[in-house]
Design a protein around this motif. Structure first.
Motif, PDB file in Angstrom:
ATOM      1  N   LYS A 107       0.855  -1.185   0.000  1.00 32.67           N
ATOM      2  CA  LYS A 107       0.000   0.000   0.000  1.00 32.67           C
ATOM      3  C   LYS A 107       0.890   1.233   0.000  1.00 32.67           C
ATOM      4  O   LYS A 107       1.217   1.792   1.045  1.00 32.67           O
ATOM      5  CB  LYS A 107      -0.932  -0.009   1.222  1.00 32.67           C
ATOM      6  CG  LYS A 107      -1.952  -1.123   1.219  1.00 32.67           C
ATOM      7  CD  LYS A 107      -2.910  -1.002   0.030  1.00 32.67           C
ATOM      8  CE  LYS A 107      -3.941  -2.121   0.040  1.00 32.67           C
ATOM      9  NZ  LYS A 107      -4.821  -2.047  -1.153  1.00 32.67           N
ATOM     10  N   PHE A 108       1.313   1.636  -1.180  1.00 29.02           N
ATOM     11  CA  PHE A 108       2.125   2.839  -1.325  1.00 29.02           C
ATOM     12  C   PHE A 108       1.227   4.028  -1.670  1.00 29.02           C
ATOM     13  O   PHE A 108       0.256   3.879  -2.413  1.00 29.02           O
ATOM     14  CB  PHE A 108       3.174   2.673  -2.421  1.00 29.02           C
ATOM     15  CG  PHE A 108       4.262   1.685  -2.082  1.00 29.02           C
ATOM     16  CD1 PHE A 108       4.522   1.332  -0.771  1.00 29.02           C
ATOM     17  CD2 PHE A 108       5.027   1.103  -3.084  1.00 29.02           C
ATOM     18  CE1 PHE A 108       5.512   0.431  -0.453  1.00 29.02           C
ATOM     19  CE2 PHE A 108       6.026   0.202  -2.778  1.00 29.02           C
ATOM     20  CZ  PHE A 108       6.276  -0.133  -1.460  1.00 29.02           C
ATOM     21  N   SER A 109       1.564   5.170  -1.156  1.00 27.01           N
ATOM     22  CA  SER A 109       0.831   6.380  -1.500  1.00 27.01           C
ATOM     23  C   SER A 109       1.331   6.918  -2.837  1.00 27.01           C
ATOM     24  O   SER A 109       2.377   6.502  -3.350  1.00 27.01           O
ATOM     25  CB  SER A 109       1.016   7.436  -0.411  1.00 27.01           C
ATOM     26  OG  SER A 109       2.375   7.856  -0.364  1.00 27.01           O
ATOM     27  N   LYS A 110       0.590   7.868  -3.393  1.00 26.16           N
ATOM     28  CA  LYS A 110       1.032   8.504  -4.633  1.00 26.16           C
ATOM     29  C   LYS A 110       2.365   9.202  -4.415  1.00 26.16           C
ATOM     30  O   LYS A 110       3.245   9.176  -5.295  1.00 26.16           O
ATOM     31  CB  LYS A 110      -0.029   9.497  -5.118  1.00 26.16           C
ATOM     32  CG  LYS A 110       0.368  10.201  -6.418  1.00 26.16           C
ATOM     33  CD  LYS A 110      -0.755  11.075  -6.942  1.00 26.16           C
ATOM     34  CE  LYS A 110      -0.970  12.298  -6.102  1.00 26.16           C
ATOM     35  NZ  LYS A 110      -1.940  13.245  -6.700  1.00 26.16           N
ATOM     36  N   TYR A 111       2.530   9.813  -3.257  1.00 23.23           N
ATOM     37  CA  TYR A 111       3.791  10.482  -2.942  1.00 23.23           C
ATOM     38  C   TYR A 111       4.961   9.497  -2.987  1.00 23.23           C
ATOM     39  O   TYR A 111       6.029   9.813  -3.527  1.00 23.23           O
ATOM     40  CB  TYR A 111       3.691  11.123  -1.561  1.00 23.23           C
ATOM     41  CG  TYR A 111       5.002  11.674  -1.047  1.00 23.23           C
ATOM     42  CD1 TYR A 111       5.436  12.940  -1.414  1.00 23.23           C
ATOM     43  CD2 TYR A 111       5.801  10.926  -0.190  1.00 23.23           C
ATOM     44  CE1 TYR A 111       6.635  13.454  -0.955  1.00 23.23           C
ATOM     45  CE2 TYR A 111       7.006  11.425   0.268  1.00 23.23           C
ATOM     46  CZ  TYR A 111       7.419  12.686  -0.108  1.00 23.23           C
ATOM     47  OH  TYR A 111       8.614  13.177   0.352  1.00 23.23           O
ATOM     48  N   GLN A 112       4.776   8.306  -2.444  1.00 26.49           N
ATOM     49  CA  GLN A 112       5.853   7.318  -2.426  1.00 26.49           C
ATOM     50  C   GLN A 112       6.211   6.852  -3.832  1.00 26.49           C
ATOM     51  O   GLN A 112       7.388   6.664  -4.149  1.00 26.49           O
ATOM     52  CB  GLN A 112       5.452   6.132  -1.550  1.00 26.49           C
ATOM     53  CG  GLN A 112       5.410   6.480  -0.068  1.00 26.49           C
ATOM     54  CD  GLN A 112       4.785   5.393   0.781  1.00 26.49           C
ATOM     55  OE1 GLN A 112       3.848   4.718   0.356  1.00 26.49           O
ATOM     56  NE2 GLN A 112       5.293   5.209   1.982  1.00 26.49           N
ATOM     57  N   LEU A 113       5.227   6.652  -4.693  1.00 24.87           N
ATOM     58  CA  LEU A 113       5.508   6.259  -6.068  1.00 24.87           C
ATOM     59  C   LEU A 113       6.202   7.382  -6.828  1.00 24.87           C
ATOM     60  O   LEU A 113       7.123   7.133  -7.614  1.00 24.87           O
ATOM     61  CB  LEU A 113       4.222   5.838  -6.783  1.00 24.87           C
ATOM     62  CG  LEU A 113       3.891   4.339  -6.739  1.00 24.87           C
ATOM     63  CD1 LEU A 113       3.574   3.905  -5.309  1.00 24.87           C
ATOM     64  CD2 LEU A 113       2.721   4.012  -7.650  1.00 24.87           C
ATOM     65  N   GLN A 114       5.780   8.605  -6.601  1.00 23.83           N
ATOM     66  CA  GLN A 114       6.415   9.733  -7.274  1.00 23.83           C
ATOM     67  C   GLN A 114       7.860   9.909  -6.815  1.00 23.83           C
ATOM     68  O   GLN A 114       8.742  10.201  -7.626  1.00 23.83           O
ATOM     69  CB  GLN A 114       5.617  11.010  -7.012  1.00 23.83           C
ATOM     70  CG  GLN A 114       4.268  11.045  -7.712  1.00 23.83           C
ATOM     71  CD  GLN A 114       3.445  12.258  -7.318  1.00 23.83           C
ATOM     72  OE1 GLN A 114       3.500  12.720  -6.181  1.00 23.83           O
ATOM     73  NE2 GLN A 114       2.661  12.777  -8.251  1.00 23.83           N
ATOM     74  N   GLU A 115       8.118   9.719  -5.534  1.00 25.19           N
ATOM     75  CA  GLU A 115       9.482   9.834  -5.022  1.00 25.19           C
ATOM     76  C   GLU A 115      10.373   8.736  -5.581  1.00 25.19           C
ATOM     77  O   GLU A 115      11.538   8.974  -5.904  1.00 25.19           O
ATOM     78  CB  GLU A 115       9.472   9.781  -3.492  1.00 25.19           C
ATOM     79  CG  GLU A 115       8.955  11.041  -2.830  1.00 25.19           C
ATOM     80  CD  GLU A 115       9.807  12.251  -3.163  1.00 25.19           C
ATOM     81  OE1 GLU A 115      11.004  12.243  -2.826  1.00 25.19           O
ATOM     82  OE2 GLU A 115       9.269  13.205  -3.763  1.00 25.19           O
ATOM     83  N   LYS A 116       9.833   7.529  -5.713  1.00 22.43           N
ATOM     84  CA  LYS A 116      10.623   6.443  -6.297  1.00 22.43           C
ATOM     85  C   LYS A 116      10.919   6.720  -7.766  1.00 22.43           C
ATOM     86  O   LYS A 116      12.033   6.450  -8.249  1.00 22.43           O
ATOM     87  CB  LYS A 116       9.872   5.116  -6.133  1.00 22.43           C
ATOM     88  CG  LYS A 116      10.516   3.926  -6.839  1.00 22.43           C
ATOM     89  CD  LYS A 116      11.953   3.706  -6.419  1.00 22.43           C
ATOM     90  CE  LYS A 116      12.112   3.325  -4.976  1.00 22.43           C
ATOM     91  NZ  LYS A 116      13.510   2.950  -4.651  1.00 22.43           N
ATOM     92  N   GLU A 117       9.951   7.267  -8.501  1.00 19.93           N
ATOM     93  CA  GLU A 117      10.187   7.601  -9.904  1.00 19.93           C
ATOM     94  C   GLU A 117      11.292   8.654 -10.028  1.00 19.93           C
ATOM     95  O   GLU A 117      12.165   8.560 -10.908  1.00 19.93           O
ATOM     96  CB  GLU A 117       8.892   8.116 -10.534  1.00 19.93           C
ATOM     97  CG  GLU A 117       8.980   8.347 -12.036  1.00 19.93           C
ATOM     98  CD  GLU A 117       9.327   9.781 -12.404  1.00 19.93           C
ATOM     99  OE1 GLU A 117       9.904   9.990 -13.494  1.00 19.93           O
ATOM    100  OE2 GLU A 117       9.037  10.670 -11.590  1.00 19.93           O
TER     101      GLU A 117
END
Length: 224
Positions: A107-117
């Motif tokens: 359960k990743f947030s949008k913020y976490q996916l954006q930071e990983k990108e």
């Protein structure tokens, strides 16, 4: 009869009289203390819950999840989904839903996916530039930089200590990220971006023009 010792009777408790204004001040002081303490506790709770650093620290990534994110980004690497400044918030929300549908155990947030990108994009660009340095090679099988010790010293000077982890760590997403960040398909035509300098692109176009001119002049000699 013997005389008994005289005992002093306890004095009655003193009554403290307080006027109405003093009572009012005490009540207001107590209420103010409660309000201050409550506000302090609430602000501490909100800060802890909403801190981006805490969210990032709880995100446990691995190569499988990173590859899944890159594949979803590639699927939405189209003019319809991606503008000149990247993906919009609405598209990111859609990609987050797709990510969770394929990997429901995280359960990743949008913020976490954006930071990983952002993170893998920085690492890709750094390794891409490192590969261009004289004497630096690339192991396609292991997806790792090949360089002698003195070259690693030079790379550390150029890119900082963050590149040192790739002495022993592979980067298997390199080619996928090249497809994502280096070549964009716009209305059916390839638009070459940062992998080639403008002078190089102009040189390629000039060479192609010369080739077409030679073929036109000597077309009667070509075997049909």
């Amino acid at each position: 009869l013997p005389l008994l010792p005289r005992t002093s009777s306890p004095s009655p408790p003193r009554k403290i009289y307080m006027d109405a204004s003093s009572k009012f001040n005490l009540v207001q002081a107590a209420r103010g203390r409660k309000v201050v303490l409550g506000a302090k506790m609430d602000s501490r709770k909100i800060t802890k819950r909403d801190s981006p650093n805490d969210l990032k620290s709880r995100a446990q990534w691995n190569l499988e999840l990173e590859r899944a994110l890159v594949e979803i980004l590639l699927e939405h690497n189209t003019p319809y989904h991606r503008g000149g400044h990247g993906w919009s918030g609405e598209v990111w929300n859609m990609m987050v839903r797709i990510f969770h549908a394929r990997h429901s155990y995280v359960k990743f947030s949008k913020y976490q996916l954006q930071e990983k990108e952002k993170e893998i994009k920085r690492e890709y660009k750094m390794l891409r530039e490192a590969r261009k340095q004289s004497g630096v090679g690339w192991d396609e099988m292991r997806c790792m930089i090949q360089a002698d010790a003195h070259l690693w010293d030079e790379l550390t000077i150029l890119f900082g200590s963050r590149i040192n982890k790739f002495k022993s760590k592979p980067f298997p997403l390199f080619n996928l990220l090249g497809d994502l960040y280096d070549v964009h398909i716009v209305e059916g035509h390839y638009n070459f971006t940062s992998t080639s300098e403008p002078s190089q692109i102009a040189g390629v176009a000039h060479t192609e023009t010369e080739t077409e001119e030679v073929n036109r002049r000597f077309s009667h000699l070509l075997v049909k």
